[in-house]
Design an enzyme around this catalytic site. Sequence first.
Site, mmCIF file in Angstrom:
data_model
loop_
_atom_site.group_PDB
_atom_site.id
_atom_site.type_symbol
_atom_site.label_atom_id
_atom_site.label_comp_id
_atom_site.label_asym_id
_atom_site.label_seq_id
_atom_site.Cartn_x
_atom_site.Cartn_y
_atom_site.Cartn_z
ATOM 1 N N CYS A 1 9.150 -8.631 -26.710
ATOM 2 C CA CYS A 1 9.695 -8.261 -28.021
ATOM 3 C C CYS A 1 9.488 -9.391 -29.033
ATOM 4 O O CYS A 1 10.004 -10.502 -28.855
ATOM 5 C CB CYS A 1 11.184 -7.933 -27.911
ATOM 6 S SG CYS A 1 11.916 -7.465 -29.507
ATOM 7 N N ASP B 1 17.322 15.367 -30.727
ATOM 8 C CA ASP B 1 17.359 14.112 -31.476
ATOM 9 C C ASP B 1 17.936 14.235 -32.876
ATOM 10 O O ASP B 1 17.768 13.353 -33.696
ATOM 11 C CB ASP B 1 15.943 13.517 -31.548
ATOM 12 C CG ASP B 1 15.957 12.052 -31.958
ATOM 13 O OD1 ASP B 1 16.928 11.349 -31.616
ATOM 14 O OD2 ASP B 1 15.018 11.615 -32.640
ATOM 15 N N CYS C 1 14.047 -1.007 -12.243
ATOM 16 C CA CYS C 1 13.527 -2.145 -12.998
ATOM 17 C C CYS C 1 13.433 -3.411 -12.141
ATOM 18 O O CYS C 1 12.561 -4.258 -12.376
ATOM 19 C CB CYS C 1 14.420 -2.433 -14.215
ATOM 20 S SG CYS C 1 14.254 -1.241 -15.559
#
Length: 379
Positions: free
Chosen positions: A197, A133, A187
């Site tokens: 969200c 990362d 999904c």
Amino acid sequence: MTLPLKQALTHEARALGFDCAGVTDPDAIAEVARHFRAFIDEGAHGDMDWLAASPERRMDPRVLWPGVRSVIMLGVNYGPDENPLDILQHRTSGAISVYAQGDDYHDVIKKRLKALARWLAAQSGSEVKVFVDTAAVMEKPLAQAAGLGWQGKHTNLVSREFGSWLFLGAIFTAADLPRDAPETDHCGSCRACLDICPTAAFPAPYRLDARRCISYLTIENKGPIPHQFRKAIGNHIYGCDDCLAACPWNKFAQQGREIKLAARDALRAPPLAELARLDDAAFRSLFTKSPVKRIGRDRFIRNVLTAIGNADDAALADEARRLLDDESPLVRGAAVWALSQLMAPDEFAALASDAIGAETNESVRAEWQLSQADVASSS
């Protein structure tokens, strides 16, 4: 290289504390590069300029290191022991993202990656490089290509075994290892991550506008929180797990087994009033070894004050009022907004009329004026 080396690699990875491992080809994410380019061209990365710097290095592992022949992707489960959405109902406490409630995962995982890389170099005689990362590596697409999971509609990795909770690391090697089959998307028609969200950061499935993301706004954003998102942020004070926690695949998730990554009690649901009193020394002490420390005390207190403004608890007004005299203009501006949400309109108007003339920082003075106008229009 032979299959026994691949099997030995997987065994060694698990012995070192990795929960999953897979191998893919360096050119396995060629199609993803097109989407990444569109993300940058749209400006959806916001102020994260490092994403736009040398994009070709991210889009092709061979540009990052021409000698790579295999990419090994590894995951460490950090599954929480409680539902991260529960804290959102406790408005006078701060919600810190699960990944930041323990030690910094970069430090924990990099040591393991280096140990595994040394083992592989000794076994194969091939050169290796380690990434976690901090380099131009598109870890999530590579992890999908290596079979660790798939990028869900929220663009994060989802695992059938670990749900949303995997830290990723990569080892590039010049050894030619057998490849794993890529994971497929599971999904279906689900929209749970998109619908939850608070700031509508997903313009479409599999697309993120980081400029609207609470994690970006509370961590990467160096200035004031944009007015349009302040109410939606709620009591998130560092990062956001809403889209991760909403994923139905978490029903298969397991609690992480790494003690260093487990949540510290002091960071599970810290009272906003206590956090607002942190000076720089106390902030550094509380967040020792934590990724939270990297944003600094002032940005953190900005986040805390935004949460205080959303707490609907007039008793917290005293904490915001005290910070009107803070040395940081960023903190003072956030304190102004918090008070505008907590004080009676006439009381705030009187306070603003005295403060506007005395404030020396132009941005803070503008915050007073804007908040004053907002209060007047809503009263």
